[in-house]
Design a protein around this motif. Structure first.
Motif, PDB file in Angstrom:
ATOM      1  N   SER A 145       8.377   6.664   8.677  1.00 63.28           N
ATOM      2  CA  SER A 145       7.067   6.012   8.628  1.00 63.28           C
ATOM      3  C   SER A 145       7.006   4.871   7.608  1.00 63.28           C
ATOM      4  N   MET A 146       7.995   4.758   6.735  1.00 65.19           N
ATOM      5  CA  MET A 146       8.030   3.671   5.756  1.00 65.19           C
ATOM      6  C   MET A 146       9.471   3.379   5.365  1.00 65.19           C
ATOM      7  N   ALA A 155      18.299   4.906   1.606  1.00 59.16           N
ATOM      8  CA  ALA A 155      18.259   5.791   2.777  1.00 59.16           C
ATOM      9  C   ALA A 155      19.618   6.418   3.032  1.00 59.16           C
ATOM     10  N   GLY A 156      20.679   5.610   2.904  1.00 60.47           N
ATOM     11  CA  GLY A 156      22.024   6.141   3.090  1.00 60.47           C
ATOM     12  C   GLY A 156      22.396   7.165   2.044  1.00 60.47           C
ATOM     13  N   LEU A 157      21.848   7.035   0.853  1.00 62.14           N
ATOM     14  CA  LEU A 157      22.132   7.998  -0.215  1.00 62.14           C
ATOM     15  C   LEU A 157      21.396   9.316   0.012  1.00 62.14           C
ATOM     16  N   ILE A 158      20.117   9.237   0.339  1.00 57.00           N
ATOM     17  CA  ILE A 158      19.283  10.429   0.430  1.00 57.00           C
ATOM     18  C   ILE A 158      19.588  11.256   1.676  1.00 57.00           C
ATOM     19  N   TYR A 187       9.860   3.358  -0.631  1.00 61.67           N
ATOM     20  CA  TYR A 187       9.703   4.693  -1.228  1.00 61.67           C
ATOM     21  C   TYR A 187      10.403   4.746  -2.585  1.00 61.67           C
ATOM     22  N   PHE A 188      11.584   4.176  -2.657  1.00 62.53           N
ATOM     23  CA  PHE A 188      12.340   4.165  -3.913  1.00 62.53           C
ATOM     24  C   PHE A 188      11.599   3.367  -4.982  1.00 62.53           C
ATOM     25  N   LYS A 208       0.826  -1.209   0.000  1.00 63.83           N
ATOM     26  CA  LYS A 208       0.000   0.000   0.000  1.00 63.83           C
ATOM     27  C   LYS A 208       0.861   1.260   0.000  1.00 63.83           C
ATOM     28  N   GLN A 209       1.988   1.197   0.731  1.00 68.72           N
ATOM     29  CA  GLN A 209       2.878   2.361   0.783  1.00 68.72           C
ATOM     30  C   GLN A 209       3.519   2.608  -0.576  1.00 68.72           C
ATOM     31  N   ILE A 210       3.905   1.547  -1.269  1.00 67.41           N
ATOM     32  CA  ILE A 210       4.495   1.682  -2.607  1.00 67.41           C
ATOM     33  C   ILE A 210       3.489   2.304  -3.566  1.00 67.41           C
ATOM     34  N   LEU A 211       2.227   1.857  -3.470  1.00 70.41           N
ATOM     35  CA  LEU A 211       1.188   2.397  -4.352  1.00 70.41           C
ATOM     36  C   LEU A 211       0.942   3.877  -4.089  1.00 70.41           C
TER      37      LEU A 211
END
Length: 406
Positions: free
Chosen positions: A211-212, A384-387, A217-218, A2-5
């Motif tokens: 939160s995710m 996450a380490g990149l952003i 997210y990517f 659901k988070q990806i969508l």
């Protein structure tokens, strides 16, 4: 899931609603409509002259046969003099005078422009049929002699290779495929890299990652971008289909379309094949690589430098496929058709110009799909380490640090 969508839908909505996307999509259609619009205006508003051709002949039967198109031809002028006056007053665009001289039909066309290929062919066929009838009457031949003269030679062909027209179709298909790939990749790789770079180091990203998972997210960002590109291609397919249906009905393009209808159909068949899968997969894997490059920079203005490796790989595939051209059986082309990234350029070339077994296509697709998923999972784990890192360490050092903290 659901988070990806949610990320997918937000990325898709934001990019599709942007003016840059709208202008990018409609610009080819604007160009086509402007081109046809100018052509139509020049043909209809260039003067008050009619588009009709006057057929002038003392033989009414011949005149009726020559008037094969009642909309574009007229029989209202019964003499050459009246047709000349009508042409001077721009009531007609030309006239055809057909008369019989010593058992021979002679026709002369006078007009502002040349007859089209179709018009000239139709006139010649009518004149030739009537001339043959006159020749038979003059020769006073018997039925047996007429039957003997009616015999036609038979020419049969058995060829092992396809004709030159097929080579032209292959070349057109190949050029459209690689230029479409190049255009989409150059456009969207830079867009994706800038989008990722603009999010780097912001507080919003820290809240989102709290939160995710960063990899979800990517994945949502990549799938959203892919949905945008797929929408772009779908609009072109629907628009191209609409143009394909409209062109035969327009007076301006009817003759051209009738002449090249078979070629257009075969080119479309080459494009709407497995080559389209290679285009889509190529776009996905390059998009993931562009996202990685965009995440490695600290400032958005450095995105153009970071995305250069992606551009170089695109150029290798694009220029390489142009250099080898029709030489699809070259060893370098065969090897490159299995190498992820550039296989999206070289395998379609092999599919268009030569016979490729299903096993070879399957292996190439398997390698490309595997590399795409592998790269996506690898970048997702270190995203996450990149952003979140904001130290200006340079691209290589930033990549090393992100690899360690993933």
């Amino acid at each position: 899931m659901k988070q990806i969508l949610l990320v997918l839908m937000e990325t898709y909505r934001r990019q599709v609603k942007s003016w840059s996307f709208i202008l990018l999509v409609i610009s080819p259609f604007i160009f086509i409509f402007i081109s046809f619009g100018f052509g139509y205006l020049s043909s209809t508003l260039g003067g008050d002259s009619s588009d009709q051709i006057a057929i002038v002949s003392t033989n009414k039967g011949l005149a009726k046969q020559l008037r094969y198109d009642k909309d574009k031809m007229t029989l209202k002028y019964h003499s050459q003099k009246s047709a000349q006056q009508a042409l001077k007053k721009e009531k007609i665009k030309g006239y055809l005078v057909a008369e019989q001289k010593n058992s021979q039909l002679v026709a002369k066309y006078v007009g502002k422009t040349r007859l089209s290929t179709t018009q000239k062919t139709q006139f010649q066929q009518v004149l030739q049929a009537n001339q043959q009838s006159l020749n038979v009457q003059k020769a006073q031949l018997t039925q047996a002699q007429l039957k003997a003269l009616a015999l036609q030679p038979v020419l049969e062909q058995q060829v092992s290779k396809k004709g030159a027209s097929d080579e032209t179709i292959k070349t057109i298909s190949f050029m459209i495929t690689i230029f479409l790939m190049y255009f989409i990749l150059i456009t969207y790789t830079t867009t994706v890299a800038q989008d990722i770079a603009s999010e780097k180091g912001t507080k919003i990203m820290e809240m989102i990652f709290s939160s995710m998972p960063a990899k979800k997210y990517f994945y949502g960002k990549i799938l959203g971008t892919f949905a945008v590109i797929a929408t772009h291609l779908l609009i072109y397919l629907i628009g191209g289909g609409a143009v394909y249906l409209i062109l035969p009905k327009l007076e301006l393009s009817k003759e051209i379309f009738a002449e090249y209808n078979t070629t257009i159909g075969k080119v479309a068949g080459n494009l709407l094949s497995i080559n389209l899968i290679y285009i889509l997969l190529g776009v996905v894997i390059f998009t993931i690589l562009a996202a990685l490059c965009g995440a490695l920079v600290v400032r958005p203005e450095d995105t153009s430098k970071a995305v250069q490796p992606v551009i170089y790989i695109v150029l290798v595939g694009f220029i390489g496929s142009l250099v080898f051209g029709e030489n699809a059986n070259n060893l370098i082309v065969k090897i490159a058709s299995y190498v992820p990234f550039i296989s999206s350029f070289f395998m379609p070339m092999r599919l268009i110009y030569s016979e490729v077994s299903p096993v070879q296509v399957g292996l190439s697709l398997l390698l490309l799909i595997g590399a795409t998923f592998g790269l996506a999972m690898y970048v997702g784990r270190m995203y996450a380490g990149l952003i979140l890192q904001t130290d200006d360490l340079g691209i290589i050092n930033s990549f090393k640090r992100a690899s360690k903290i993933r």
